[in-house]
Design an enzyme around this catalytic site. Structure first.
Site, PDB file in Angstrom:
ATOM      1  CD  GLU A   1      78.070   4.777  -3.788  1.00  0.00           C
ATOM      2  OE1 GLU A   1      77.291   5.439  -4.437  1.00  0.00           O
ATOM      3  OE2 GLU A   1      77.961   3.324  -4.053  1.00  0.00           O
TER       4      GLU A   1
ATOM      5  CD  GLU B   1      75.761   0.613  -1.614  1.00  0.00           C
ATOM      6  OE1 GLU B   1      75.554   0.566  -2.785  1.00  0.00           O
ATOM      7  OE2 GLU B   1      75.101   1.657  -0.773  1.00  0.00           O
TER       8      GLU B   1
END
Length: 431
Positions: free
Chosen positions: A186, A325
């Site tokens: 991220e 995720e």
């Protein structure tokens, strides 16, 4: 491209068997498996989240910093017993890396990372490790991978990032392709979760991915053919698949051994937002029709659209997408019917990920409260919500059944225009 066409393209590419979905035993040496073949073998994944990636703000990464217990082999044994075939182990190195120019990782810390990897690897699972919260949006707490930095500061960040991957890759050089590296997590401009305004930010993210690939490939041993996962910008599907954003896949001297990492937490107000005023506890077209607390502007068709983007951008080019995720928190405290909607969301999203050619890896933070993504209780080493796990498995199996039906169709009907079989799946890559 229609949803059926997506499934057909993937089915032909993998040439899935039509007689069953049981995985074969772990291959002794999967070195000849491409990224596409490996993706098919990885099955359903589970995250060991908020453990080795946890850290004390302004201090050091430490696996119990966020309340989870010390990781044990029994935990990973339980994960395997529940049917997961891939484990993602996020790792944060804050406070465990020396100064320039060597940026030496503490041996004791890397020993512990290796010990946890071995728990899963020795169980025959696929294992994915990364550099995790070092790139988080918390510079005051010690995060340091700042893609908006410039000049000497950016040069130092890139030097440190490369040196860390050189050391990690060297430590695991003898591990076969069941160990996979994911470059980062991220990474985004601090304070901005959307497309960056400055192209220099995206340019730096592209540079990190390239440094990661170059460092691992040069590290020797089995790193020469290891499957590597490049991280999309902020692991965001819309930004990463948008040609105008400037995100680029890194160059790799090894053909067909790259994947792309993306996450899926949509819609935010259902999956993450726990505020009872602004969040929602229901999801899907039926929830909207019933008048339950759901978003009319995000239902199953929106999930389909997201998966179509990643399929068309990457999977059709032989680049699997690692959904490292995805998840939705428990909101049954607000409304008990959230349980059924979460089950529907997990089943539908898992099915869509698999059908699009992705690898579904559920996020599990081990949290013992109602705002939790937990599947496996880390104190009892058991699944607390078997219905939720069943929803994930059912979604995955739904996709495989549909894919097998598409293969049957191709045995009697010609392929539609533009749908070309890219690769025949080798049975040795699949469990």
């Amino acid at each position: 491209m229609t949803k059926r066409a997506i499934r057909l393209a993937l089915a032909v590419a993998l040439m899935l068997p039509v007689s069953g979905i049981a995985h074969a035993a772990r291959a002794a040496d999967p070195a000849d498996c491409t990224a596409v073949e490996t993706a098919d073998a990885m099955g359903i994944g589970w995250n060991l989240g908020n453990s080795l990636d946890a850290y004390h703000r302004g201090g050091k990464a430490e696996e119990t910093a966020w309340g989870n217990p010390v990781i044990t082999k029994e935990l990973l044994d339980a994960v395997k017993a529940e049917g997961f075939t891939t484990v993602r182990i996020p790792v944060t190195y804050i406070g465990h890396v020396g100064d320039a120019p060597d940026y030496t990782i503490d041996d004791a810390y890397l020993d512990r990372v290796q010990e946890v990897v071995d728990y899963a690897y020795d169980d025959g699972l696929y294992v994915v490790i990364n550099i995790h919260h070092d790139g988080g949006d918390d510079p005051a707490g010690g995060t340091w991978i700042n893609c908006a930095a410039t000049g000497a500061e950016q040069a130092a960040i890139q030097a440190k990032f490369r040196r860390m991957w050189e050391q990690i890759a060297a430590r695991f050089a003898d591990y076969d392709q069941h160990l996979i590296f994911e470059g980062m997590n991220e990474i985004h401009e601090h304070g901005n979760w959307n497309t960056p305004d400055d192209y220099g930010v995206m340019k730096n993210v592209n540079a990190y991915n390239q440094l990661f690939v170059d460092a691992v490939r040069a590290a020797g041993g089995r790193n020469a053919d290891r499957i590597l996962i490049a991280s999309g910008y902020n692991t965001n599907i819309n930004i990463t698949t948008d040609p105008a954003s400037g995100w680029q896949l890194p160059a790799d001297p090894v053909k067909d051994h790259l994947m792309v990492s993306l996450h899926y937490y949509d819609p935010y107000d259902f999956t993450i937002n726990s505020d009872t005023k602004t969040g929602v506890w229901a999801w899907g077209e039926q929830a909207v029709k019933r008048g339950d607390k759901a978003l009319a502007n995000h239902t199953e068709v929106n999930t389909d659209a997201s998966m179509r983007k990643l399929h068309d951008t990457f999977v059709t080019k032989g680049i699997p997408v690692f959904i490292g995720e995805y998840g939705a928190i428990d909101k049954t405290k607000e409304n008990k019917r959230n349980q059924g909607y979460r089950e529907h969301w997990y089943r539908y999203v898992t099915k869509d990920i698999k059908a699009a050619g992705g690898i579904p890896v559920v996020w599990d933070n081990g949290a013992p409260n109602e705002d939790t993504f937990t599947f496996v209780n880390r104190k009892t080493n058991s699944v607390g919500d078997k219905r939720l796990l069943k929803a994930v498995k059912d979604g995955y199996n739904d996709a495989e059944k549909e894919l097998r039906q598409e293969v049957k169709l191709t045995q009697t009907k010609p392929l539609p225009p533009g749908e070309v079989a890219r690769v025949a799946r080798r049975s040795g890559c699949r469990r």
